[in-house]
Design an enzyme around this catalytic site. Structure first.
Site, PDB file in Angstrom:
ATOM      1  N   ASN A 155      30.927  42.180  47.697  1.00  0.00           N
ATOM      2  CA  ASN A 155      31.284  41.454  46.477  1.00  0.00           C
ATOM      3  C   ASN A 155      30.724  42.188  45.255  1.00  0.00           C
ATOM      4  O   ASN A 155      30.758  43.405  45.232  1.00  0.00           O
ATOM      5  CB  ASN A 155      30.853  39.998  46.586  1.00  0.00           C
ATOM      6  CG  ASN A 155      31.563  39.300  47.736  1.00  0.00           C
ATOM      7  OD1 ASN A 155      32.782  39.267  47.787  1.00  0.00           O
ATOM      8  ND2 ASN A 155      30.805  38.791  48.711  1.00  0.00           N
ATOM      9  N   SER A 156      30.192  41.487  44.277  1.00  0.00           N
ATOM     10  CA  SER A 156      29.859  42.145  43.007  1.00  0.00           C
ATOM     11  C   SER A 156      28.637  43.048  43.070  1.00  0.00           C
ATOM     12  O   SER A 156      28.369  43.779  42.113  1.00  0.00           O
ATOM     13  CB  SER A 156      29.658  41.096  41.910  1.00  0.00           C
ATOM     14  OG  SER A 156      30.894  40.504  41.571  1.00  0.00           O
TER      15      SER A 156
END
Length: 601
Positions: free
Chosen positions: A401-402
């Site tokens: 993810n981020s």
């Protein structure tokens, strides 16, 4: 199931290649491998055929599955949003706010191609099972009609063969009018069935050879081989290469059995044994039971067996040694190829962490992970030691993810898309679900608010090839990127484990990748949460980045990774939590801060 269909299809292609290698290797070393060794090599293939159905962990073949990653993972959509979380620690020093913004992605509707392939495969298996049931019914009918062998001469000859082979088990022998070939049937309760026409045309030598042949099948547990061959014949019914290999295995089984009989005979009897096969080649036929072992075979197989008998010589010690070496070499190569076939590991692979045990301590942090599957990994830079909670989860790869944006930013800096002094990007006016995204950005603001469009633009300008090269250079997780360059870090193809997160952050901190120092510092500054200008003994610089994976409206994957610089040491950490809901980067950061505080760091 759809993903399995596609991956199993790909596995079958590689299995064909492995079978080709095995056949070539057998022919190349034919003069050194004994008949029994050649047959036993097929057991290695049977073991390889198991691999696609078990979680075998691959070593370095994830590159070849990149295309499947593109099929498997959908482009994330902007449908729905994730809760906005804020990490705002309050120790002394200057604290920077960090927003845990992320978008929801949709699970891809199962690939229609995958579903079709899987449905055809299952339908074929069902059909094959019906054929097996039919064969079992025929065998049961023969069992009911068969009678214990009454011919006294044949019975005496049979018991002599048992003594000759030193078989103490009483194996029943029956006569039947419904078979043309003698067979031995039964995995746990073996029985031999003799056709009545062979008993009527009794020839002592021929009968002895046939009985010895069937009993050699028992000695070498060939009933188990027959069961396995037919089991995999059902699973791989659609693969002609597997069917050809199983046919060759059956032939090699009979040749090995012939050789075992020849070892009991004098050289002067070899010709008689071969003549027995020739004389009965027209009388016997292939057994109608795929799980039975017998002396029969096709005409081509009979020719091969007779050729083997005519050229048979008892192997010397030197030949046996060469054969064993060839067998071991082929075995090592085949077993080395096995991991590439795992359909499970291609989707949920694990990091193979090679670390001395004296450098790793396992810690119990279950109280902080209540309700979550997850792990926490901490690396002490000065002492070169690790603390790990839940080793299984710590080496399990999942979507970054981020947290991946740390490295995406570094790639953009290295390529000159942005620079430490000028990382500005103008907003194109597209309305985004978070107000912080609707405006011009620089690296600091984009990292702080996790602005997807900023990093997507970096990727667009860098290009897929360069991104893949950078990911391979630093060894980022499974090194897989979607061909579409959609946000592959958002529950997509790219996956990484907590241990790898810590190793990469450590390598980044030490600049082991030989990136420009100013670019390293720019990335560090963009994820700096707390800085202390007065670097006293209690001063700290704290760096971190959250990441949240939301699928179909549920938060399923939360990350918090970072570094903590103190006056006399540096610690690198990663926390990952997973659950059906409420697994966010914000929650992962809360857990991490609590653990670090508990550990006195």
């Amino acid at each position: 199931m759809a993903n399995f269909g596609i991956r199993f299809f790909l596995c079958n292609i590689f299995i064909c290649i492995i079978i080709g290698f095995l056949i070539i290797a057998k022919r190349a070393f034919k003069n050194y491998l004994t008949s029994r060794m050649q047959f036993h090599l097929w057991y290695l293939l049977l073991g390889i055929l198991v691999v696609p159905f078990v979680p075998f962990r691959p070593a370095s073949f994830t590159q070849a599955l990149t295309l499947l990653g593109a099929w498997k993972n959908a482009a994330p959509s902007n449908r729905g949003t994730i809760m906005e979380g804020v990490l705002n620690p309050n120790p002394s020093g200057v604290a920077r706010q960090m927003n845990d913004f992320a978008l929801s992605v949709s699970r891809k509707t199962p690939s229609m191609i995958g579903l079709i392939l899987c449905s055809i495969w299952l339908a074929g298996i069902l059909t094959m099972i019906l054929f097996v049931i039919k064969s079992v019914s025929r065998l049961n009918a023969i069992k009911k009609s068969a009678l214990p062998l009454q011919n006294k001469t044949v019975r005496i000859l049979y018991h002599n063969c048992l003594r000759e082979l030193k078989i103490k088990r009483k194996i029943p022998i029956y006569s039947t009018a419904f078979l043309k070939s003698p067979v031995i049937v039964g995995l746990f309760n073996p029985r031999i069935y003799l056709p009545i026409h062979l008993i009527s045309d009794f020839n002592a030598a021929d009968m002895r050879y046939m009985l010895l042949h069937e009993l050699q099948h028992y000695r070498h547990k060939d009933a188990l081989a027959g069961f396995l061959m037919n089991f995999f014949g059902i699973l791989y019914w659609s693969n002609p290469c597997v069917w050809f290999a199983l046919k060759e295995m059956r032939n090699d089984r009979e040749i090995a059995c012939d050789t075992s009989v020849l070892k009991l005979l004098d050289e002067s009897d070899y010709e008689d044994y071969g003549n027995t096969l020739i004389n009965f080649a027209q009388k016997v036929s292939l057994t109608p039971f795929p799980f039975a072992a017998g002396i029969s075979g096709s005409m081509k197989q009979m020719q091969q067996r007779i050729a083997n008998i005519s050229s048979y010589k008892k192997p010397s010690v030197c030949t046996k040694l060469k054969g064993f070496t060839a067998f071991a070499t082929i075995s090592v190569i085949l077993l080395g190829l096995a991991p590439i076939l795992s359909t499970y590991a291609a989707e949920q692979n694990r990091y193979q962490w090679n670390i001395p045990s004296d450098k790793v301590s396992t810690i119990d942090l279950s109280a902080w992970f209540n309700g979550y599957e997850g792990s926490f990994v901490l690396y002490d830079l000065n002492n070169d030691t690790w603390n790990v909670y839940d080793m299984e989860q710590a080496t399990l790869r999942t979507s970054p993810n981020s947290t991946y944006k740390i490295y995406d930013a570094l790639f953009g800096l290295e390529e000159g898309v942005i620079s430490p002094d000028d990382s500005f990007m103008a907003w194109d006016g597209t309305n985004h679900p978070f107000e912080a995204w609707n405006g011009d950005q620089d690296l600091l603001s984009a990292m702080q608010s996790s602005v997807n469009w900023y990093f997507e633009e970096i990727d667009k300008q860098i290009g897929e090839t360069a991104i893949q090269d950078y990911i391979r250079k630093i060894g980022y997780g499974n090194e897989m990127v979607n061909a579409t360059l959609s946000p592959y870090w958002m529950q997509g193809a790219l996956k990484i484990s907590p241990v790898e997160q810590v190793e990469l952050l450590t390598a980044l901190y030490n600049n082991q990748f030989d990136f420009a120092p100013e670019n390293i510092n720019a990335v560090k500054n963009s994820i700096c949460l707390i800085s202390s200008e007065n670097f006293s003994s209690k001063g700290k610089n704290f760096y971190g980045k959250t990441g949240t994976g939301r699928v179909d409206g549920q938060d399923v994957n939360g990350w918090f990774v970072g570094l903590l610089e103190t006056a006399d040491n540096t610690y690198v950490f990663a926390a990952n939590i997973q659950a059906a809901e409420n697994a966010t980067g914000s929650k992962a950061s809360e857990i991490s801060l609590s653990i670090l505080s508990h550990m006195g760091i």
